[in-house]
Design a protein around this motif. Sequence first.
Motif, PDB file in Angstrom:
ATOM      1  N   TYR A  22       1.400  17.643   3.376  1.00  0.00           N
ATOM      2  CA  TYR A  22       2.041  17.408   4.682  1.00  0.00           C
ATOM      3  C   TYR A  22       3.529  17.756   4.639  1.00  0.00           C
ATOM      4  CZ  TYR A  22       3.794  15.051   8.834  1.00  0.00           C
ATOM      5  OH  TYR A  22       4.419  14.779  10.009  1.00  0.00           O
TER       6      TYR A  22
ATOM      7  N   SER B  33       4.145  21.396   4.710  1.00  0.00           N
ATOM      8  CA  SER B  33       3.488  22.219   5.720  1.00  0.00           C
ATOM      9  C   SER B  33       4.502  22.747   6.745  1.00  0.00           C
ATOM     10  CB  SER B  33       2.372  21.423   6.417  1.00  0.00           C
ATOM     11  OG  SER B  33       2.901  20.307   7.092  1.00  0.00           O
TER      12      SER B  33
ATOM     13  N   TYR C 183       7.567  21.032   8.756  1.00  0.00           N
ATOM     14  CA  TYR C 183       8.046  19.788   8.153  1.00  0.00           C
ATOM     15  C   TYR C 183       8.785  20.010   6.838  1.00  0.00           C
ATOM     16  CZ  TYR C 183       4.937  17.925  11.644  1.00  0.00           C
ATOM     17  OH  TYR C 183       4.350  17.644  12.831  1.00  0.00           O
TER      18      TYR C 183
ATOM     19  N   LEU D 122       1.517  10.258  12.206  1.00  0.00           N
ATOM     20  CA  LEU D 122       0.415  11.224  12.155  1.00  0.00           C
ATOM     21  C   LEU D 122      -0.833  10.634  12.805  1.00  0.00           C
ATOM     22  CD1 LEU D 122       2.269  11.713   9.502  1.00  0.00           C
ATOM     23  CD2 LEU D 122       0.318  13.035   8.703  1.00  0.00           C
TER      24      LEU D 122
ATOM     25  N   THR E  56      -4.204  15.250  12.891  1.00  0.00           N
ATOM     26  CA  THR E  56      -3.241  15.845  11.961  1.00  0.00           C
ATOM     27  C   THR E  56      -3.667  15.591  10.515  1.00  0.00           C
ATOM     28  OG1 THR E  56      -1.545  15.329  13.601  1.00  0.00           O
ATOM     29  CG2 THR E  56      -0.783  15.993  11.407  1.00  0.00           C
TER      30      THR E  56
ATOM     31  N   VAL F  77      -4.407  18.264   7.568  1.00  0.00           N
ATOM     32  CA  VAL F  77      -3.798  18.235   6.233  1.00  0.00           C
ATOM     33  C   VAL F  77      -4.899  18.252   5.168  1.00  0.00           C
ATOM     34  CG1 VAL F  77      -2.398  16.857   4.634  1.00  0.00           C
ATOM     35  CG2 VAL F  77      -1.682  17.097   7.013  1.00  0.00           C
TER      36      VAL F  77
END
Lengths: 499, 95
Positions: free
Chosen positions: A372, A375, A378, B3, B7, B11
Amino acid sequence: MSNAPSELTNLTIAQALKGLENKDFTSKELTQAHIDSVEAHDKLNAFVTKTPELALQQADASDKRRASGDAKPLDGIPLAIKDLYCTKGVRTTASSHILENFVPTYESTVSQNLFDDGIVMLGKTSLDEFAMGSSNMTSYFGNVINPWRSTSAPDIELTPGGSSGGSASAVAARMAMGATGTDTGGSIRQPASFCGISGIKPTYGRCSRWGVIAFASSLDQAGPMARTVEDCALMLTSMAGHDPKDSTSADIKVPDFSAALTGDIRGLKVGIPKEYRMDGTPAEIDALWDQGIEWLKESGAEIVDVSLPHTKYALPTYYIIAPAEASSNLARYDGVRYGLRIEGDNLIETYENTRAEGFGDEVKRRIMIGTYVLSAGYYDAYYVKAQRVRRLIAQDFENAYKQCDVILTPTAPSEAFALGQEEEDPIKMYLNDVFTVSVNLAGLPGLSLPTGLSANGLPLGLQIIGKSWDEETVLRVGGVLEKAANFVAMPDSSILKAA
Amino acid sequence: MSLDKQTVAKVARLARLKMDDAELEERVPQINTIIKWVEQLAEVNTDNVDPLPSPVDIGMKQRKDEVTDGNCQEDVLANAPESLEGFYVVPKIVE
């Protein structure tokens, strides 16, 4: 045999080297005594893989070398190797299901350095899966148990800490004279503190990372764990050194670290960071720290108050950078080239099935966080931001070292805690490394050594942090503190009696 | 920044981790707790502070561009879950 096995397993590495040299005993006798101790302590579950036959062969070869006058610096010393170091022909699992049957066809540079110096390998010690944890509870091969017991709750099994928990338990229980560890955020120092032994994380770049299964490459560093500071120095001298196969290993001459233990710290400046007096730290940890300060003062050191203002941001910084690097490093486990494979209908599904089945809960959590924060959209907000704060943390130490030569802190915010309770809140577990992570972020050397017992009779450690490449001063101060503390307590006698 | 389940599923997909609905539900609050905790870094002023990617400045080394290793096909394939005639075998990827 002139020595009872328990006498042999209680020797330090330095003492054993003298005994071998004086022909008081052979490496075969020394090794057999430790193999017996490994068996007797089987219930501590410290080893993923035991290699007694290999150990006896290596001991035999060592005895022959010594007889012909070719003894190497650590010849004949039985050690354990953390199961994160690839060992040629010996299964290497990282305590993960995904590598359960992985047998490397090559040797890590650090373990090769130790073999070149004559060591005997007793086996591979367990760890938190991929070194991600502070309790050893994330190992696929079950919990490792600390040989120490609390006097107030002697029936409860305690964690050895982590991630190098198997190594710490093996050394504390006299199964091995020393062991290798790795330290990404405290994984040598916190288990050393929980198990009443010593361990040093050297400067980043001091030991080659080649062949050590990667967790977070800008933080990972190999180091020794043993029962004395001198033994750590002896092991580190063998383990360290430049390696062309690791571009981050430093081309810097390795000193004889044991020569640094002069016992003289007169005039040395020891920094005490005020930010490490944290709310919620048990009073006995602060008292241990104050006692350590007193001992160093009595030995002629000058105590200096220093400030590391970004300390409170070290853990959040670490928990962006380490998972980010881990998610990238662990991408290689895809079920194609090595490790577990769980077939799917197509290649993507094979990847997804393999990784879902092969990784444990904590490893998945960190891969998810890492994926995350890296990614699209971000990356700057999390990863680059954390790298900027990392620089501020490193600069804090640079500023502090304008005033002092080393820094003294507690190693861990608690004594060893009970095994078994699954921590609902992962952040609580992460707080174990509150005193150790900054050292990894700044790449500095840090030593933990046992200096006292808690009210429950459990070991507690202090940490000495040095300047980059100045392990020698760290070890010198460690030697002085060790002598002053005179830590002679042993783990639970009922467990050791089994040996 | 919080999140949602969609989302987290994205991921998981990026990370090549198969997750069923129940696991996604379980992971959403866990991941949000950690992300919220690390977001405290936002309060640190990092204007004019360069990122620090590696803690020790030892510079990249260069060596001669020549073959120093190789000819070890058997070693490379020794741990393959499936191999055939010197190749890794994977599920069919072309229809």
